[in-house]
Motif scaffolding. Structure first.
Motif, PDB file in Angstrom:
ATOM      1  N   GLY A 128      41.763  23.275  32.746  1.00 54.09           N
ATOM      2  CA  GLY A 128      40.469  22.655  32.989  1.00 54.09           C
ATOM      3  C   GLY A 128      39.660  23.331  34.069  1.00 54.09           C
ATOM      4  O   GLY A 128      38.481  23.050  34.223  1.00 54.09           O
ATOM      5  N   GLN A 129      40.263  24.231  34.827  1.00 55.80           N
ATOM      6  CA  GLN A 129      39.503  24.919  35.870  1.00 55.80           C
ATOM      7  C   GLN A 129      38.857  26.178  35.304  1.00 55.80           C
ATOM      8  O   GLN A 129      39.396  26.802  34.402  1.00 55.80           O
ATOM      9  N   ARG A 130      37.721  26.551  35.856  1.00 63.12           N
ATOM     10  CA  ARG A 130      37.032  27.757  35.432  1.00 63.12           C
ATOM     11  C   ARG A 130      36.746  28.604  36.661  1.00 63.12           C
ATOM     12  O   ARG A 130      36.280  28.101  37.675  1.00 63.12           O
ATOM     13  N   ILE A 131      37.033  29.876  36.534  1.00 62.92           N
ATOM     14  CA  ILE A 131      36.783  30.790  37.629  1.00 62.92           C
ATOM     15  C   ILE A 131      35.842  31.867  37.123  1.00 62.92           C
ATOM     16  O   ILE A 131      36.049  32.416  36.039  1.00 62.92           O
ATOM     17  N   TYR A 132      34.818  32.169  37.899  1.00 60.68           N
ATOM     18  CA  TYR A 132      33.899  33.231  37.514  1.00 60.68           C
ATOM     19  C   TYR A 132      33.792  34.225  38.657  1.00 60.68           C
ATOM     20  O   TYR A 132      33.604  33.851  39.807  1.00 60.68           O
ATOM     21  N   ALA A 133      33.942  35.492  38.328  1.00 58.44           N
ATOM     22  CA  ALA A 133      33.808  36.515  39.359  1.00 58.44           C
ATOM     23  C   ALA A 133      32.726  37.503  38.942  1.00 58.44           C
ATOM     24  O   ALA A 133      32.683  37.950  37.798  1.00 58.44           O
ATOM     25  N   ALA A 134      31.858  37.820  39.881  1.00 61.74           N
ATOM     26  CA  ALA A 134      30.771  38.756  39.581  1.00 61.74           C
ATOM     27  C   ALA A 134      31.292  40.185  39.474  1.00 61.74           C
ATOM     28  O   ALA A 134      30.666  41.029  38.840  1.00 61.74           O
ATOM     29  N   GLY A 135      32.430  40.463  40.093  1.00 65.47           N
ATOM     30  CA  GLY A 135      33.018  41.791  39.973  1.00 65.47           C
ATOM     31  C   GLY A 135      34.375  41.693  39.312  1.00 65.47           C
ATOM     32  O   GLY A 135      34.515  41.033  38.289  1.00 65.47           O
ATOM     33  N   ASP A 136      35.363  42.339  39.914  1.00 68.33           N
ATOM     34  CA  ASP A 136      36.727  42.221  39.404  1.00 68.33           C
ATOM     35  C   ASP A 136      37.331  40.902  39.849  1.00 68.33           C
ATOM     36  O   ASP A 136      36.955  40.351  40.879  1.00 68.33           O
ATOM     37  N   LEU A 137      38.282  40.437  39.062  1.00 69.92           N
ATOM     38  CA  LEU A 137      38.964  39.186  39.389  1.00 69.92           C
ATOM     39  C   LEU A 137      40.457  39.474  39.458  1.00 69.92           C
ATOM     40  O   LEU A 137      41.050  39.977  38.502  1.00 69.92           O
ATOM     41  N   ILE A 138      41.047  39.182  40.595  1.00 74.03           N
ATOM     42  CA  ILE A 138      42.477  39.419  40.786  1.00 74.03           C
ATOM     43  C   ILE A 138      43.142  38.084  41.070  1.00 74.03           C
ATOM     44  O   ILE A 138      42.760  37.383  42.009  1.00 74.03           O
ATOM     45  N   ILE A 139      44.101  37.726  40.244  1.00 77.66           N
ATOM     46  CA  ILE A 139      44.765  36.438  40.413  1.00 77.66           C
ATOM     47  C   ILE A 139      46.258  36.693  40.606  1.00 77.66           C
ATOM     48  O   ILE A 139      46.895  37.349  39.793  1.00 77.66           O
ATOM     49  N   MET A 140      46.777  36.182  41.708  1.00 75.13           N
ATOM     50  CA  MET A 140      48.179  36.418  42.048  1.00 75.13           C
ATOM     51  C   MET A 140      49.087  35.333  41.484  1.00 75.13           C
ATOM     52  O   MET A 140      50.299  35.452  41.529  1.00 75.13           O
ATOM     53  N   SER A 141      48.499  34.251  41.004  1.00 75.82           N
ATOM     54  CA  SER A 141      49.292  33.121  40.543  1.00 75.82           C
ATOM     55  C   SER A 141      49.070  32.931  39.043  1.00 75.82           C
ATOM     56  O   SER A 141      48.346  33.693  38.417  1.00 75.82           O
ATOM     57  N   GLN A 142      49.690  31.912  38.505  1.00 72.23           N
ATOM     58  CA  GLN A 142      49.582  31.708  37.063  1.00 72.23           C
ATOM     59  C   GLN A 142      48.218  31.142  36.651  1.00 72.23           C
ATOM     60  O   GLN A 142      47.534  30.506  37.428  1.00 72.23           O
ATOM     61  N   VAL A 143      47.859  31.377  35.408  1.00 68.85           N
ATOM     62  CA  VAL A 143      46.649  30.797  34.823  1.00 68.85           C
ATOM     63  C   VAL A 143      47.123  29.895  33.688  1.00 68.85           C
ATOM     64  O   VAL A 143      47.677  30.359  32.699  1.00 68.85           O
ATOM     65  N   SER A 144      46.911  28.593  33.849  1.00 70.71           N
ATOM     66  CA  SER A 144      47.468  27.623  32.905  1.00 70.71           C
ATOM     67  C   SER A 144      46.707  27.595  31.593  1.00 70.71           C
ATOM     68  O   SER A 144      45.533  27.971  31.533  1.00 70.71           O
ATOM     69  N   ALA A 145      47.371  27.096  30.573  1.00 72.61           N
ATOM     70  CA  ALA A 145      46.706  26.834  29.300  1.00 72.61           C
ATOM     71  C   ALA A 145      45.558  25.868  29.552  1.00 72.61           C
ATOM     72  O   ALA A 145      45.715  24.901  30.286  1.00 72.61           O
ATOM     73  N   GLY A 146      44.408  26.138  28.959  1.00 73.40           N
ATOM     74  CA  GLY A 146      43.263  25.265  29.165  1.00 73.40           C
ATOM     75  C   GLY A 146      42.416  25.666  30.357  1.00 73.40           C
ATOM     76  O   GLY A 146      41.389  25.060  30.617  1.00 73.40           O
ATOM     77  N   ALA A 147      42.829  26.695  31.080  1.00 72.26           N
ATOM     78  CA  ALA A 147      41.987  27.221  32.164  1.00 72.26           C
ATOM     79  C   ALA A 147      41.175  28.391  31.610  1.00 72.26           C
ATOM     80  O   ALA A 147      41.512  28.963  30.568  1.00 72.26           O
ATOM     81  N   GLU A 148      40.110  28.745  32.306  1.00 72.41           N
ATOM     82  CA  GLU A 148      39.242  29.815  31.825  1.00 72.41           C
ATOM     83  C   GLU A 148      38.877  30.720  32.995  1.00 72.41           C
ATOM     84  O   GLU A 148      38.345  30.255  33.986  1.00 72.41           O
ATOM     85  N   ILE A 149      39.230  31.988  32.883  1.00 73.26           N
ATOM     86  CA  ILE A 149      38.854  32.921  33.942  1.00 73.26           C
ATOM     87  C   ILE A 149      37.904  33.962  33.363  1.00 73.26           C
ATOM     88  O   ILE A 149      38.127  34.493  32.280  1.00 73.26           O
ATOM     89  N   MET A 150      36.819  34.201  34.078  1.00 73.11           N
ATOM     90  CA  MET A 150      35.791  35.105  33.587  1.00 73.11           C
ATOM     91  C   MET A 150      35.407  36.079  34.690  1.00 73.11           C
ATOM     92  O   MET A 150      35.336  35.709  35.855  1.00 73.11           O
ATOM     93  N   ALA A 151      35.159  37.309  34.288  1.00 74.40           N
ATOM     94  CA  ALA A 151      34.727  38.293  35.266  1.00 74.40           C
ATOM     95  C   ALA A 151      33.759  39.264  34.611  1.00 74.40           C
ATOM     96  O   ALA A 151      33.872  39.563  33.421  1.00 74.40           O
ATOM     97  N   GLU A 152      32.807  39.728  35.399  1.00 79.28           N
ATOM     98  CA  GLU A 152      31.926  40.771  34.902  1.00 79.28           C
ATOM     99  C   GLU A 152      32.680  42.098  34.889  1.00 79.28           C
ATOM    100  O   GLU A 152      32.349  43.012  34.159  1.00 79.28           O
ATOM    101  N   GLY A 153      33.696  42.190  35.739  1.00 79.04           N
ATOM    102  CA  GLY A 153      34.508  43.394  35.797  1.00 79.04           C
ATOM    103  C   GLY A 153      35.867  43.195  35.146  1.00 79.04           C
ATOM    104  O   GLY A 153      35.986  42.474  34.159  1.00 79.04           O
TER     105      GLY A 153
END
Lengths: 255, 270
Positions: free
Chosen positions: A160-185
């Motif tokens: 249910g969480q959404r993350i948006y990054a204008a550049g690169d997106l670096i995630i050190m932890s897990q991204v759960s089902a139903g989450a949304e991560i977006m990046a321009e890079g």
């Protein structure tokens, strides 16, 4: 304690929506093809916003009635929220339907509704040959650099969480089902990726997605996407990189 | 200042109210003055589980609306004089809760109590959001099945973004996992997710595993929190949970069940 909050505030924001590229002006054929696509992944398409891309049709001078297109899209359950590459008549129709108009300037033009609705852009004819050249594989030199700094996230991204990054997106932890991560890079996930990952959301086709453990629901680079159903089972739960080659998403195991 | 604990899950029927009653009682039994608040306005249950339903005069909403003082509404538990219950209103709905009102009640309770346990309603709407908003710690109650795990995961996202601590950029809410209704036989036969399966998705601090137990239902029906049933596995498991929460180190039990003796001998799961 929050008595002094203002009534409203305008903030610039980016909105992500798939675009529907039409190649045929036959309304019945379009409707049938759409229905077939939806039957493949009904949940994914339900109530989805959509940009209608008419560049290909207009290149071939196939004039289509935008009002009719909108009607069938709405009937099927889409929310058309923009028109791209429409001719003058189609843009007029879109305007009367209160649908924002996005005109095409270059390869990888952003899908920022609102901001693209500018006078000088509307005049540009979408059937100009530049669009054709832009369709060809892109040379590295033509790729707009990712200017914004990288965003680093160390906590889990929950359903249910959404993350948006204008550049690169670096995630050190897990991204759960139903989450949304977006990046321009680029997107890097140094853990399990179970949610949706969308890189190059402004159309940068040179970006990549990297993850330690691929279990994603959906991956997309510059609008080309695959759902988990289409993912190669051999790559499941593997450390992979994903990149775009001739409009095809390539998933490669990182040895 | 009291420590505010929210018992939450997203999904309904996983054991939030049972857990709230048990841990509130457990904390009180350990000598901490504890209040437990039912946030499930309109679907009041906590009073039944704690066996005080016939002593409800005023409720949480009355206090929020200023129609009663907190001391008038608090019900002292008959088994433990350090435990107090603030029941929900049965005749109202969640809209009667306001952030300001809830904040005031919690602030006032904080002066007197060591722990405040907020029993969250199911869902992610107003009642649930207000139950977690002021929390310091969260007990995420999860059943070993995929929809419950997904909902808990969603709840964890809300805990980390929509709480007062998140809004003020303070240290985040401390999140703990409570795996309830765990049936080790069914886990072994593959019908239920194992602890490892759940932790792979949630990766939280495990406070305890509460085994599926008939004693939970009979305790609920009798209006006595299951933690007081020292013979039952569920009661013992909740006692462990409270001890661990208070900082004691106790090994986890009930993962492999009674029949797990051979497995333990020959190296099953840790």
């Amino acid at each position: 304690m929050l008595n002094t909050l203002p009534v409203l505030e305008f903030k610039s924001s980016t909105f992500f929506a798939p675009s529907l590229i039409l190649f045929n002006k036959d309304i019945a054929a379009i409707e049938q093809a759409l229905q077939e696509k939806i039957n493949l992944a009904p949940e994914f398409f339900r109530d989805s916003p959509l940009i209608v891309d008419l560049r290909e049709l207009n290149k071939q001078n196939q004039d289509v009635d935008f009002v009719q297109i909108t009607e069938i899209l709405r009937k099927i359950g889409f929310f058309p929220v923009g028109i791209r590459g429409g001719n003058e008549q189609q843009n007029k129709q879109a305007h009367s339907l209160s649908i924002p108009i996005d005109t095409v300037r270059e390869q990888g033009s952003p899908i920022i509704i609102g901001e693209t609705h500018k006078q000088e852009n509307i005049k540009q004819s979408p059937s100009q040959p530049e669009v054709t050249t832009a369709k060809e594989p892109i040379r590295p030199a033509a790729i707009p650099p990712v200017s914004a700094a990288a965003t680093l996230i160390t906590h889990p991204i929950r359903s249910g969480q959404r993350i948006y990054a204008a550049g690169d997106l670096i995630i050190m932890s897990q991204v759960s089902a139903g989450a949304e991560i977006m990046a321009e890079g680029n997107i890097h996930v140094y853990n399990t990726l179970r949610g949706r990952a969308l890189a190059g959301v402004h159309g940068n086709t040179a970006v990549r997605i990297f993850c330690f453990d691929l279990q994603a629901e959906l991956i997309s680079i510059a609008g080309d996407y695959k759902t988990s159903e289409d993912l190669n089972k051999q790559m499941y739960k593997k450390p992979v990189q994903i990149y775009l080659q001739d409009h095809a998403l390539i998933i490669k195991e990182i040895a | 200042m009291a420590r505010i604990i929210v018992v939450t899950s997203g999904k309904g029927g996983v054991g939030k109210t049972t857990t709230s009653a048990a841990i509130a009682m457990g904390l009180a039994k350990k000598g901490h003055k504890t209040a437990v608040i039912d946030f499930d306005v309109g679907l009041r249950n906590l009073d039944l589980i704690l066996g005080c339903e016939r002593r409800v005069v005023y409720d949480f909403i009355n206090v929020i609306n200023g129609e009663a003082s907190i001391n008038q509404a608090l019900i002292r538990d008959k088994n433990c004089n350090l435990l107090y219950i603030l029941p929900a209103s049965q005749t109202r709905d969640k809209d009667a809760l306001t952030q300001e009102g809830v904040g005031k009640v919690l602030e006032e309770l904080s002066k007197e109590f060591a722990y405040i346990v907020c029993d969250s309603p199911a869902g992610i709407e107003k009642g649930a959001n207000l139950a977690l908003y002021f929390a310091d710690d969260a007990f995420v109650v999860t059943n070993p099945e995929i929809s419950s795990v997904r909902d808990s995961d969603r709840m964890l996202g809300i805990l980390s973004s929509k709480s007062r601590r998140a809004e003020r950029n303070e240290e985040p809410i401390k999140e703990y996992l409570l795996l309830t209704r765990y049936d080790s036989d069914r886990v072994r036969s593959g019908e239920m997710l194992s602890l490892d399966d759940v932790q792979e998705i949630l990766s939280l601090d495990l406070l305890g595993i509460i085994p599926e137990s008939k004693s939970v239902l009979s305790a609920s029906n009798a209006g006595i929190p299951v933690i007081l049933d020292e013979k039952s596995e569920a009661g013992q498991a909740y006692t462990d949970v409270v001890a661990r929460y208070l900082g004691e180190k106790r090994p986890h039990r009930f993962i492999d069940g009674k029949q797990g003796f051979l497995r333990r001998l020959f190296g099953g799961r840790k």
